[in-house]
Design a protein around this motif. Structure first.
Motif, PDB file in Angstrom:
ATOM      1  N   VAL A   1       0.841  -1.199   0.000  1.00 23.94           N
ATOM      2  CA  VAL A   1       0.000   0.000   0.000  1.00 23.94           C
ATOM      3  C   VAL A   1       0.871   1.242   0.000  1.00 23.94           C
ATOM      4  O   VAL A   1       1.795   1.365   0.814  1.00 23.94           O
ATOM      5  N   LEU A   2       0.574   2.152  -0.919  1.00 22.65           N
ATOM      6  CA  LEU A   2       1.235   3.453  -0.955  1.00 22.65           C
ATOM      7  C   LEU A   2       0.317   4.448  -0.269  1.00 22.65           C
ATOM      8  O   LEU A   2      -0.845   4.617  -0.660  1.00 22.65           O
ATOM      9  N   ARG A   3       0.849   5.132   0.757  1.00 20.52           N
ATOM     10  CA  ARG A   3       0.041   6.049   1.560  1.00 20.52           C
ATOM     11  C   ARG A   3       0.749   7.412   1.622  1.00 20.52           C
ATOM     12  O   ARG A   3       1.776   7.554   2.280  1.00 20.52           O
ATOM     13  N   ARG A   4       0.188   8.373   0.912  1.00 24.67           N
ATOM     14  CA  ARG A   4       0.750   9.738   0.936  1.00 24.67           C
ATOM     15  C   ARG A   4      -0.070  10.601   1.886  1.00 24.67           C
ATOM     16  O   ARG A   4      -1.273  10.772   1.704  1.00 24.67           O
ATOM     17  N   ALA A   5       0.614  11.175   2.891  1.00 22.83           N
ATOM     18  CA  ALA A   5      -0.077  11.932   3.932  1.00 22.83           C
ATOM     19  C   ALA A   5      -0.080  13.432   3.688  1.00 22.83           C
ATOM     20  O   ALA A   5      -0.726  14.178   4.428  1.00 22.83           O
TER      21      ALA A   5
ATOM     22  N   ASP B   1      11.009  15.338   8.945  1.00 23.13           N
ATOM     23  CA  ASP B   1       9.725  15.916   8.552  1.00 23.13           C
ATOM     24  C   ASP B   1       9.779  16.562   7.170  1.00 23.13           C
ATOM     25  O   ASP B   1       8.843  17.254   6.774  1.00 23.13           O
ATOM     26  N   SER B   2      10.864  16.331   6.448  1.00 22.87           N
ATOM     27  CA  SER B   2      11.008  16.941   5.128  1.00 22.87           C
ATOM     28  C   SER B   2      10.067  16.280   4.134  1.00 22.87           C
ATOM     29  O   SER B   2       9.561  15.182   4.366  1.00 22.87           O
ATOM     30  N   ARG B   3       9.850  16.940   3.004  1.00 18.50           N
ATOM     31  CA  ARG B   3       8.903  16.415   2.010  1.00 18.50           C
ATOM     32  C   ARG B   3       9.397  15.098   1.402  1.00 18.50           C
ATOM     33  O   ARG B   3       8.598  14.320   0.884  1.00 18.50           O
ATOM     34  N   GLU B   4      10.698  14.816   1.461  1.00 19.57           N
ATOM     35  CA  GLU B   4      11.248  13.599   0.857  1.00 19.57           C
ATOM     36  C   GLU B   4      11.347  12.432   1.840  1.00 19.57           C
ATOM     37  O   GLU B   4      11.746  11.332   1.462  1.00 19.57           O
ATOM     38  N   ALA B   5      10.998  12.654   3.103  1.00 18.97           N
ATOM     39  CA  ALA B   5      11.071  11.585   4.098  1.00 18.97           C
ATOM     40  C   ALA B   5      10.027  10.508   3.784  1.00 18.97           C
ATOM     41  O   ALA B   5       8.982  10.789   3.195  1.00 18.97           O
ATOM     42  N   TYR B   6      10.329   9.276   4.185  1.00 17.18           N
ATOM     43  CA  TYR B   6       9.392   8.182   3.948  1.00 17.18           C
ATOM     44  C   TYR B   6       9.610   7.097   5.000  1.00 17.18           C
ATOM     45  O   TYR B   6      10.617   7.081   5.712  1.00 17.18           O
ATOM     46  N   ALA B   7       8.636   6.196   5.084  1.00 16.30           N
ATOM     47  CA  ALA B   7       8.740   5.039   5.969  1.00 16.30           C
ATOM     48  C   ALA B   7       8.269   3.815   5.205  1.00 16.30           C
ATOM     49  O   ALA B   7       7.321   3.872   4.420  1.00 16.30           O
ATOM     50  N   VAL B   8       8.951   2.704   5.426  1.00 13.12           N
ATOM     51  CA  VAL B   8       8.580   1.421   4.824  1.00 13.12           C
ATOM     52  C   VAL B   8       8.343   0.427   5.952  1.00 13.12           C
ATOM     53  O   VAL B   8       9.183   0.279   6.844  1.00 13.12           O
TER      54      VAL B   8
ATOM     55  N   ARG C   1       4.849   4.943   3.423  1.00 13.23           N
ATOM     56  CA  ARG C   1       4.219   6.193   3.847  1.00 13.23           C
ATOM     57  C   ARG C   1       5.157   7.355   3.562  1.00 13.23           C
ATOM     58  O   ARG C   1       6.371   7.251   3.778  1.00 13.23           O
ATOM     59  N   ALA C   2       4.585   8.473   3.099  1.00 11.49           N
ATOM     60  CA  ALA C   2       5.406   9.644   2.803  1.00 11.49           C
ATOM     61  C   ALA C   2       4.528  10.887   2.775  1.00 11.49           C
ATOM     62  O   ALA C   2       3.295  10.800   2.694  1.00 11.49           O
ATOM     63  N   ASN C   3       5.179  12.050   2.836  1.00 13.62           N
ATOM     64  CA  ASN C   3       4.465  13.322   2.778  1.00 13.62           C
ATOM     65  C   ASN C   3       4.287  13.831   1.357  1.00 13.62           C
ATOM     66  O   ASN C   3       3.574  14.808   1.142  1.00 13.62           O
ATOM     67  N   SER C   4       4.940  13.191   0.393  1.00 19.74           N
ATOM     68  CA  SER C   4       4.887  13.668  -0.987  1.00 19.74           C
ATOM     69  C   SER C   4       5.070  12.484  -1.929  1.00 19.74           C
ATOM     70  O   SER C   4       5.491  11.395  -1.515  1.00 19.74           O
ATOM     71  N   SER C   5       4.772  12.712  -3.192  1.00 18.66           N
ATOM     72  CA  SER C   5       5.000  11.655  -4.183  1.00 18.66           C
ATOM     73  C   SER C   5       6.492  11.372  -4.324  1.00 18.66           C
ATOM     74  O   SER C   5       6.881  10.247  -4.659  1.00 18.66           O
ATOM     75  N   ALA C   6       7.342  12.378  -4.060  1.00 16.36           N
ATOM     76  CA  ALA C   6       8.788  12.138  -4.091  1.00 16.36           C
ATOM     77  C   ALA C   6       9.174  11.142  -3.003  1.00 16.36           C
ATOM     78  O   ALA C   6       9.962  10.215  -3.235  1.00 16.36           O
ATOM     79  N   GLY C   7       8.613  11.304  -1.803  1.00 18.57           N
ATOM     80  CA  GLY C   7       8.895  10.361  -0.724  1.00 18.57           C
ATOM     81  C   GLY C   7       8.428   8.953  -1.063  1.00 18.57           C
ATOM     82  O   GLY C   7       9.115   7.970  -0.770  1.00 18.57           O
ATOM     83  N   LEU C   8       7.252   8.835  -1.699  1.00 19.55           N
ATOM     84  CA  LEU C   8       6.784   7.520  -2.122  1.00 19.55           C
ATOM     85  C   LEU C   8       7.745   6.897  -3.124  1.00 19.55           C
ATOM     86  O   LEU C   8       8.047   5.697  -3.052  1.00 19.55           O
ATOM     87  N   PHE C   9       8.217   7.708  -4.068  1.00 20.25           N
ATOM     88  CA  PHE C   9       9.145   7.206  -5.084  1.00 20.25           C
ATOM     89  C   PHE C   9      10.423   6.684  -4.435  1.00 20.25           C
ATOM     90  O   PHE C   9      10.940   5.627  -4.808  1.00 20.25           O
TER      91      PHE C   9
END
Length: 344
Positions: free
Chosen positions: A88-92, A108-115, A125-133
């Motif tokens: 699941v891709l979850r953009r917050a 907390d940057s826009r490029e941060a993500y968690a797997v 999980r990410a704050n932006s599509s860049a983080g999802l990528f």
């Protein structure tokens, strides 16, 4: 010879295993914890916890393509109801797709993500599509085995960039000119390692309307560059123009039609006091700003080796002549970048 053999051994050796025998993850995530379970890839689907944007969908398609290439398993992208065994891709949030001026790195940057990978499924999980990528790139590195044996290890990963701007400058003015496809391969490589800026260095290797004889057989067309910029944007890489607007311009000034734009005939530098130079700068910057919509615009003003002779001929000092050109470029460039872009 001994050094050459050592290099060959390093290049041909299999990659070392990372923590606890798992694949090495590069760049190394800020936080990572492995469990004892695994998630088989066969039978998984890729889905969204929200209505995806084209950029989100691209990240999902990249994951599906990467799993087919690495794990030899076909995984479908679904936009229907979430199933039990899914990635699941979850953009917050709705952070920018590309680097912006004054960005800061951090958790907390826009490029941060968690797997998060469990035996039941996985989530990015990410704050932006860049983080999802970027989360997709890390998840693909976790793949172990292929076919029916392909699986993700159970893991919890949190990651964010140590630097907000991570890129390379590629020289397009010396040596063989790369093709459009070669530039795209370079961008793919940069994006794979989570780079986000590609500085396109040009002295006279870009098509500019009004200057048809300038490097006519050795330049990128504006259409080619627009395709490159769009290709990079999908991968969250910003193509930044890196152009010379004082020295390094022998390819222009050696052409008889433009030779008089320099203080010395057929030289390497523009003449800041020539009115036609202001016209050239306005035309070039306007066209380049249109081709490269980046919020950054890098201007080179180095290696003005002829400035002392030029200053003596005009009864002024090299310092004053340089400042004149710097102010002229800044004056022309600022109106051309009215979108808040940074002229460097």
């Amino acid at each position: 010879m001994r050094s050459l053999m050592l290099l060959l051994c390093m290049l041909l050796s299999p990659p070392p295993l990372g923590a606890d025998g798992h694949n090495p993850l590069l760049p190394i995530p800020q936080q990572i914890h492995y469990g004892s379970g695994r998630l088989p890839i066969a039978g998984l689907e890729i889905g969204f916890a929200f209505s995806p944007t084209p950029q989100d969908r691209f990240a999902a398609d990249e994951l599906a393509s990467g799993l087919l290439s690495r794990a030899k398993v076909t995984v479908q992208v679904s936009e229907g109801e979430a199933r039990q065994r899914m990635v699941v891709l979850r953009r917050a949030g709705s952070g920018a797709d590309l680097p912006q001026p004054n960005e800061q790195a951090g958790p907390d940057s826009r490029e941060a993500y968690a797997v998060n990978v469990t035996s039941e499924g996985a989530e990015i999980r990410a704050n932006s599509s860049a983080g999802l990528f970027y989360g997709v790139q890390t998840l693909l590195q976790l793949v172990a085995g292929s076919g029916t044996e392909a699986a993700f290890p159970e893991a919890e990963i949190r990651d964010w960039p140590s630097l907000p701007y991570r890129g390379i400058m590629v020289d397009m003015s010396h040596g063989p000119l790369p093709t459009e496809n070669e530039v795209k391969r370079q961008i793919d490589f940069l994006a794979h390692w989570k780079g986000n800026q590609y500085y396109f260095y040009s002295e006279a290797s870009i098509e500019l309307r009004g200057y048809p004889v300038l490097s006519g057989d050795a330049r990128f067309s504006q259409d080619e560059l627009r395709r490159i910029v769009a290709y990079a944007r999908e991968r969250h890489v910003d193509v930044v123009p890196c152009v010379e607007l004082y020295g390094h311009l022998h390819d222009l000034l050696r052409v008889e039609r433009y030779a008089g734009l320099g203080p010395l005939l057929h030289g390497r530098e523009l003449d800041p006091r020539n009115p036609q130079v202001a016209t050239l700068l306005a035309a070039w910057i306007e066209q380049l700003a249109d081709v490269f919509p980046s919020p950054f615009f890098h201007v080179g003003m180095d290696e003005t080796w002829e400035i002392s002779k030029a200053a003596a001929a005009k009864d002024t000092s090299p310092d004053h002549l340089y400042i004149e050109q710097l102010q002229r470029v800044a004056g022309v460039g600022s109106p051309a970048r009215q979108d808040g872009a940074s002229l460097e």
